[in-house]
Scaffold this motif. Structure first.
Motif, PDB file in Angstrom:
ATOM      1  N   LEU A 119       2.990  20.426 -42.741  1.00 49.61           N
ATOM      2  CA  LEU A 119       4.117  20.062 -41.873  1.00 49.61           C
ATOM      3  C   LEU A 119       5.432  20.086 -42.628  1.00 49.61           C
ATOM      4  N   ALA A 152       8.233  19.889 -35.695  1.00 48.58           N
ATOM      5  CA  ALA A 152       7.443  20.751 -36.562  1.00 48.58           C
ATOM      6  C   ALA A 152       5.986  20.781 -36.111  1.00 48.58           C
ATOM      7  N   GLN A 153       5.516  19.682 -35.521  1.00 52.08           N
ATOM      8  CA  GLN A 153       4.122  19.606 -35.092  1.00 52.08           C
ATOM      9  C   GLN A 153       3.813  20.655 -34.018  1.00 52.08           C
ATOM     10  N   TYR A 186       3.401  23.889 -35.759  1.00 51.80           N
ATOM     11  CA  TYR A 186       2.181  23.814 -36.572  1.00 51.80           C
ATOM     12  C   TYR A 186       0.941  24.034 -35.698  1.00 51.80           C
TER      13      TYR A 186
END
Length: 628
Positions: A493, A619-620, A623
């Motif tokens: 992450l 960001a998750q 990801y």
């Protein structure tokens, strides 16, 4: 049907041969220009007559240029080793002649490369270990000496005899004022991309001889006269329609000032009747040169008006300029009538340009024109400079499409260009890497793309497979070399940055590289390698994504496979394209291919993927998209 196939086959062979002849001369055009400058300045009729300095031009035209041509021809057949033997053989044909041996060099140069290649094919594996250098050096020297003697005794006299016959034929045409008729052949041949072969393979050798004897030659301006193409493009500017009219002004500048004659070929392909304009224009230009005793001191390459004026000797400016003006006027007048009388048809400039590209690609060699049968396709390779980024994603996207189509027994993998396997049947690479790819795998069929994700490779190959009656479509699992397990250390992450402000491309690449450095994936020198790679070929792969990574020489800078992801909602300028997501890549082996495969699949199957990526608020989100 058979007659058409035979005609196309002959045309392709002629194009290949013409391109090969041109390929021996064009890389050495600087030597011609250097000789032309020295001659124009220092010969007795030059701008700065100097008997002492004029001596420098003689060895250049007698020895240097033929040796360069012979070396280039040999090298085209068998790399540097073929070039050396080709140059040795060329020395023999030069020694036996009192004229510049350009034609002789074009014969014995490739012959030397071919002979040493056949020798190595026969004996390379039989050389005892430790004796390779000794055998290689002596074999090249001995074979080169034999060919030099053969060239001196046999080939040289034959070339001299042919030269005499050609010279006499030309003199007859000149004496009865029929030399303008050569334009009937030259102008259509130019449209078939034989312009350089005709100019440098036929007219330049004759022109060099005339220039040495008379201080100039009109043969340098038969093909290079920009007037016929200039006049036709001017007519398009005024009387053309649609995209052709809109693009013609730019083509005028590129053709007339830049000397790139190929720019006007699509306009004639679009309306072949325009040959009726450029042929008379060429004839009128040659007639003017003949009557007014015009000509150039050396080849004008490229054929721009600036090159023509630079190679014009004293006393010939009026004749040369008038030849260009008259050719322009004739071409413009006839082209205008044809264009005004033409009705709109289905043939577009884009179609003509596509035809032109197809003709040029066929002229590159048999690998381009010989397609692998659909039933025989077994191994497809995506190749890029380092084999770790763009080619991996391209291979993954194609692999997934093949799998869904149910095509069995086809392996789709990626690698660096230098590592293309010998059994590769089809190689897909970026068009800027074309020369390297063809050199690395001459046995394969090559497909060149501008974008590794957005291309028609699947359409081309799947159609071929479906249309091949011997090809079976199966639902068996396709060969897939992508690892199935995702390593969480590849992408953390903390390696993902979102909502970044737009910056220069180079700064964005440095930022992606610095994340890899900070994560202990690479040494700091890897960032410079990423910038070098971008200078060679853009790492933009399509659909708003770029994947900057190091070049092939930077593998020693990689400590562990890793990825960095940068989101720029307003985009980064990658030339003509805009990237919203940058994925920095450092890969050892195949460890990073899982994520690249996921990304390629996502971009290929989800039309809204780019919008999701560039608008992700965490960001998750990115990801999860990349890793699941």
């Amino acid at each position: 049907m058979n007659e058409n196939a035979q005609s196309n086959g002959v045309q392709e062979k002629v194009q290949v041969f013409g391109r090969f002849l041109s390929g021996m001369v064009m890389p050495n055009i600087g030597a011609f220009i250097a000789w032309g400058i020295l001659t124009a300045l220092f010969i007795p009729t030059g701008w700065l007559p100097n008997a002492y300095l004029a001596k420098a031009s003689g060895p250049m035209v007698q020895w240097l240029i033929p040796l360069l041509i012979g070396f280039t021809g040999g090298r085209a057949i068998y790399d540097h080793r073929g070039g050396v033997v080709g140059a040795i053989a060329t020395a023999g044909v030069i020694a036996g002649a009192d004229i510049p041996m350009f034609l002789g060099a074009m014969i014995v140069g490739p012959l030397g490369g071919y002979c040493i290649k056949k020798f190595d094919d026969a004996f390379q594996e039989k050389i005892p270990a430790g004796f390779e250098m000794l055998v290689n050096n002596f074999s090249a020297g001995i074979l080169g000496a034999i060919l030099a003697v053969l060239a001196y005794v046999v080939i040289g006299p034959i070339v001299l005899a042919l030269n005499t016959v050609l010279k006499n034929a030309v003199e007859v045409l000149v004496s009865i004022n029929l030399i303008p008729l050569v334009s009937i052949i030259v102008e259509p041949a130019k449209i078939l991309f034989l312009n350089n072969a005709i100019n440098h393979g036929i007219f330049t050798p004759i022109g060099i001889q005339e220039s040495q004897n008379f201080g100039k030659s009109l043969f340098f301006l038969i093909e290079a006269n920009p007037g016929p193409g200039f006049g036709m493009l001017l007519a398009y500017c005024l009387f053309g329609k649609g995209a052709a009219k809109g693009s013609a002004p730019g083509a005028v500048i590129i053709h007339f000032l830049g000397g790139i004659h190929e720019i006007y070929f699509p306009y004639i392909l679009m309306r072949p009747k325009l040959l009726l304009a450029v042929i008379p224009a060429g004839m009128c230009g040659v007639f003017t040169l003949n009557v007014l005793n015009g000509g150039l001191i050396a080849p004008a390459s490229p054929g721009s008006i600036f090159a023509v004026l630079a190679m014009t000797p004293k006393g010939a400016y009026f004749a040369n300029i008038l030849a260009v003006v008259i050719a322009t006027a004739v071409s413009f007048a006839i082209s205008s009538v044809i264009l005004k009388a033409s009705k709109d048809d289905d043939t577009s400039l884009e179609t003509a340009q596509a035809d032109m590209k197809a003709m040029k690609s066929r002229a590159k060699g048999t690998a381009q024109s010989t397609a692998i049968k659909g039933s025989e396709i077994r191994k497809i390779i995506y190749a890029c400079d380092a084999g770790m980024g763009s080619s991996a994603m391209g291979a993954s996207a194609l692999r997934n499409k093949f799998k869904k189509a149910g095509f069995a027994n086809v392996s789709v993998t990626n690698c660096a260009i230098e590592n293309i396997p010998a059994d590769a049947q089809i190689v897909v690479s970026h068009e800027k890497l074309a020369e390297r790819a063809e050199k690395a795998s001459p046995q394969a069929e090559h497909i060149f793309v501008t974008d590794f994700l957005q291309n028609n490779v699947f359409d081309i190959l799947s159609e071929r497979i479906k249309n091949d009656s011997a090809s079976a479509i199966s639902t068996e699992e396709i060969v897939d070399d992508t690892p199935a397990v995702f390593d969480s250390n590849l992408l953390k992450l903390s390696n993902i940055k979102i909502g970044l402000d737009s910056i220069a491309k180079e700064d964005a690449i440095k930022m992606a590289g610095q994340i890899l450095v900070d994560g202990s994936y690479v040494n700091s020198g890897y960032i410079d390698a990423m910038l070098r790679r971008e200078e060679q070929v853009s790492t933009y792969i399509g659909k708003g994504v770029a994947i900057p990574h190091g070049d092939n020489d930077a593998k020693g800078e990689i400590k562990a496979s890793g990825l960095s992801v940068l989101q720029f909602p307003n985009g980064i300028n990658f030339g003509d394209e805009t990237a919203y997501i940058l994925i920095g890549i450092a890969g050892i082996g195949n460890e990073h291919l899982t994520i690249l495969s996921n990304i390629a699949t996502m971009l290929d199957e989800n039309e809204n993927a780019v919008n999701i990526l560039k608008n992700a608020k965490s960001a998750q989100e990115i990801y999860d998209l990349f890793t699941k």
